[in-house]
Design an enzyme around this catalytic site. Structure first.
Site, PDB file in Angstrom:
ATOM      1  N   HIS A  27      12.660 -16.057  12.585  1.00 39.61           N
ATOM      2  CA  HIS A  27      12.460 -16.068  13.872  1.00 39.61           C
ATOM      3  C   HIS A  27      11.000 -15.959  14.221  1.00 39.61           C
ATOM      4  CE1 HIS A  27      16.464 -14.420  15.509  1.00 39.61           C
ATOM      5  NE2 HIS A  27      16.644 -15.306  14.649  1.00 39.61           N
ATOM      6  N   CYS A  70       0.965  -1.316   0.147  1.00 43.40           N
ATOM      7  CA  CYS A  70      -0.055   0.043  -0.142  1.00 43.40           C
ATOM      8  C   CYS A  70       0.965   1.147  -0.007  1.00 43.40           C
ATOM      9  CB  CYS A  70      -0.949   0.060   1.066  1.00 43.40           C
ATOM     10  SG  CYS A  70      -0.162   0.377   2.697  1.00 43.40           S
TER      11      CYS A  70
HETATM   12  C1  RB5 Z   1      -3.867   5.363   0.163  1.00 45.74           C
HETATM   13  O1  RB5 Z   1      -4.028   6.561  -0.008  1.00 45.74           O
HETATM   14  C2  RB5 Z   1      -3.229   5.040   1.404  1.00 45.74           C
HETATM   15  O2  RB5 Z   1      -3.978   5.680   2.568  1.00 45.74           O
HETATM   16  C3  RB5 Z   1      -2.810   3.641   1.612  1.00 45.74           C
HETATM   17  O3  RB5 Z   1      -2.262   3.408   0.530  1.00 45.74           O
HETATM   18  C4  RB5 Z   1      -1.769   3.315   2.750  1.00 45.74           C
HETATM   19  O4  RB5 Z   1      -0.815   4.018   2.875  1.00 45.74           O
HETATM   20  C5  RB5 Z   1      -2.664   3.103   4.119  1.00 45.74           C
HETATM   21  O5  RB5 Z   1      -1.993   2.663   5.082  1.00 45.74           O
END
Ligand code: RB5
Length: 154
Positions: free
Chosen positions: A98, A65
């Site tokens: 671990h 993400c």
């Molecule tokens: C998306 O904008 C962002 O909030 C997501 O990818 C992530 O970073 C959340 O933790």
């Protein structure tokens, strides 16, 4: 080994390269999306990857993400998933050796592409050591999970 790969739009810019790296390391990718820059919700992709692992269609997962935070928090809510954000190569292999980490989480807005490649390579090569102290500690982690499912923390 089969590795489930999932991301939200924040992680998508890294996805194609990571997919290729996993395949180049001799592993099969179970692609859990997303497939574009269109905004999506990271918990949905944590669940897709987690479910694939729980269904034994993959042994491990990689989640991407923007920061790596949201998707790791979401993935760790799934019993049986042990996800870690690792932005250094030591943690990327030691987390497996671990802690039996089964999902590597990366923040595509935080790590550069070449470091991300090395992180994934370190993660997929690593194996849990099965050393007594790590098995004992993992057992305690799994007991926390069982207690939570039994409502102990409600
Ligand atoms: C998306 O904008 C962002 O909030 C997501 O990818 C992530 O970073 C959340 O933790």
């Amino acid at each position: 080994m089969r590795i489930a790969l999932g991301c939200d739009h924040g992680g998508f810019p890294l996805k194609r390269r990571i997919l290729a790296v996993i395949q180049a390391a001799g592993h099969e990718v179970v692609d859990c999306g997303t497939d574009s820059n269109c905004a999506v919700d990271y918990p949905d992709y944590a669940v897709k990857v987690g479910q694939v692992i729980l269904d034994k269609q993959a042994e491990r997962g990689v989640l991407l993400c923007g920061s790596g935070v949201g998707i790791s928090v979401a993935a760790n809510k799934i019993p049986g998933i042990r996800a870690g954000i690792c932005h250094d190569t030591y943690s990327a292999h030691q987390g497996v050796e671990h802690d039996d980490m089964n999902v590597l989480c990366l923040g595509a807005r935080i790590v550069g592409e070449e470091l991300a490649v090395e992180l994934v390579q370190a993660f997929v090569k690593a194996q849990f050591t099965n050393e007594e102290r790590h098995v004992r500690r993992l057992g305690k982690v799994l007991q926390i999970e069982r207690d939570a499912l039994d409502g102990k923390f409600s």
